[in-house]
Design an enzyme around this catalytic site. Structure first.
Site, PDB file in Angstrom:
ATOM      1  N   ASP A  83      -8.133  -4.025  -0.526  1.00  0.00           N
ATOM      2  CA  ASP A  83      -8.335  -3.799  -1.639  1.00  0.00           C
ATOM      3  C   ASP A  83      -8.479  -5.933  -2.001  1.00  0.00           C
ATOM      4  O   ASP A  83      -8.966  -5.992  -3.248  1.00  0.00           O
ATOM      5  CB  ASP A  83      -7.639  -3.130  -2.797  1.00  0.00           C
ATOM      6  CG  ASP A  83      -7.966  -2.028  -2.246  1.00  0.00           C
ATOM      7  OD1 ASP A  83      -8.852  -1.423  -2.500  1.00  0.00           O
ATOM      8  OD2 ASP A  83      -6.847  -0.852  -2.581  1.00  0.00           O
ATOM      9  N   HIS A 105       0.703  -1.152  -0.018  1.00  0.00           N
ATOM     10  CA  HIS A 105       0.067  -0.464   0.016  1.00  0.00           C
ATOM     11  C   HIS A 105       1.195   1.521  -0.040  1.00  0.00           C
ATOM     12  O   HIS A 105       1.969   1.670   0.702  1.00  0.00           O
ATOM     13  CB  HIS A 105      -0.816   0.121   0.717  1.00  0.00           C
ATOM     14  CG  HIS A 105      -1.857   1.283   1.084  1.00  0.00           C
ATOM     15  ND1 HIS A 105      -1.584   2.462   1.631  1.00  0.00           N
ATOM     16  CD2 HIS A 105      -3.479   0.692   0.836  1.00  0.00           C
ATOM     17  CE1 HIS A 105      -3.048   3.310   1.947  1.00  0.00           C
ATOM     18  NE2 HIS A 105      -3.779   2.226   1.177  1.00  0.00           N
TER      19      HIS A 105
END
Length: 428
Positions: A363, A306
């Site tokens: 995600d 991330h």
């Protein structure tokens, strides 16, 4: 006066810049008077080293994998709270009492219907239009219908607009899905929860009753909580920048939706699922991991690592558990999901992933869950926009109430031609 940072500019100009301290997180150097005193700006593409505002909503420590909303850890909120409760928290600074939550939920449910003329907007889009294209258009058009709450200087008007946006977004998103599959719109049922109502409007049909699956409802509610706000990311900054001009809140949120649509921002869970489809079956994972390690191969593992979290994404921990709950409830048996679980297992044990801190992020999990529930990948970003609306609205409210707020006006480092004379067409 507190601490200051000393800056020597241009060889001889020396100035003291105040250092400001928040409640937690890095201190910031106040450069508001830098241009006036030195004639220089700072250069910071992407604003990655610039604090553009003061905020008391959300705190992230990417190195430690921390995400707090008004001080409450995201894991605790996702485990024990509801999306309505988190929405109230973001808007009002504190968790609600039982009565406050009940009143807030009732207020939101009273605003869930769309103006009937607005429903006719959908017929103007092509049947294969992306749901995000529809949401940009319909949310922007809301400002044409609600002139009774358009005075952004009035706190009561801001409150009504905020409630309308949070309440109507599930109806708008569900209608975008219904339109794409050629089914009739399903109107809200305010006896259901916020999330249960959305599921019914999305998957219910007038021909038969729709039973909300409580496991799926809880999973969706968690996904909404985990996406409610994420500090000053690209779409939130867009909402604030649009709002800084005094634009109406519907236009500001439409701008946020447009920004979120980008694959580098809101489309990451769609990209993660597409990657799993490309891998196909668990036996092909070693081949694709070898490709990911090869610097000359364009293949990238989506849904890992991330931009902010250099540790485990705290939102992913909650999703990991939710994946299994949904799979068990829906009796999912699909190579795609087996591939996802095997890839997760490898990512948590392979030294390559561990060294590079490529942990599965939110995600990775949310895409798998949404697919299992029955959402097409084109709806993923629309669901993200639905959940993030509460964060955008809270950030917009905070910005309008901030006495230091000014119209956004980033500066530039100009590299074009210097002044030159115009040549008539015949002489060029």
């Amino acid at each position: 006066m507190g601490e200051s940072a000393k800056l020597v500019a241009g060889g001889n100009k020396e100035l003291d810049l105040p250092i400001l301290t928040g409640t937690v997180g890095p201190d910031v150097i106040d450069i508001r008077k830098l241009y006036a005193q030195t004639g220089m700006f700072t250069f910071d593409p992407g604003f990655t080293s610039t604090a553009a505002c003061e905020s008391a909503l959300t705190y992230i420590d990417g190195d430690e994998g921390v995400l707090l909303h008004r001080g409450y850890p995201i894991g605790q909120l996702a485990e024990h709270s509801s999306f309505m409760e988190v929405s109230y928290l973001l808007l009002n600074n504190e968790l609600p009492s039982k009565t406050e939550l009940s009143d807030f939920s009732r207020t939101i449910s009273r605003h869930t219907m769309l103006h009937e003329q607005l429903m006719s907007f959908y017929g103007g889009f092509r049947r294969d239009a992306h749901p995000m294209a529809i949401m940009c258009g319909v949310v922007g058009a809301l400002s044409a219908f609600y002139h009774d709450s358009s005075d952004i200087a009035d706190p009561q008007h801001r409150k009504i607009s905020s409630h309308r946006l949070i309440a109507k977004m599930p109806t708008i998103a569900a209608a975008a899905y219904k339109y794409s599959v050629g089914q009739p719109f399903v109107y809200p049922d305010n006896s259901l929860s916020y999330t249960g109502n959305f599921l019914r409007m999305t998957f219910g049909v007038p021909a038969e009753p729709y039973e909300v699956n409580p496991i799926v409802e809880r999973a969706m509610d968690r996904i909404f909580i985990l996406h409610a706000d994420h500090e000053q990311n690209a779409s939130t900054s867009t909402v604030r920048l649009a709002g800084s001009s005094g634009a109406n809140p519907f236009a500001c949120i439409a701008a946020g939706i447009a920004c979120l649509w980008g694959p580098a921002h809101g489309g990451a869970n769609e990209a993660a699922l597409n990657m799993l489809k490309e891998i196909g079956t668990p036996d092909k994972i070693p081949h694709y991991i070898a490709r990911a390690k090869d610097k000359n191969d364009p293949f990238r593992l989506m849904g890992f690592g991330h931009r902010v979290y250099k540790n485990y994404d705290p939102r992913a921990t909650v999703m990991q558990k939710t994946v299994r709950e949904v799979f068990d409830s829906l009796k999912v048996s699909d190579p795609l999901f087996e591939t996802a679980l095997r890839l997760e297992e490898l990512a948590l044990s392979d030294p390559y992933f561990i060294e590079k801190k490529l942990f599965p992020n939110v995600d990775f999990y949310s895409g798998i869950i949404l697919s299992a529930i029955g959402f097409p990948t084109t709806m993923f970003t629309a669901l993200f926009a639905l959940a993030r609306t509460v964060g955008w609205v809270a950030q917009w409210n905070e910005m309008i109430s901030d006495p230091n707020q000014k119209i956004g006006r980033p500066r530039q480092l100009y590299t074009g031609p210097t002044e030159r004379d115009y040549l008539p067409l015949g002489k060029r």
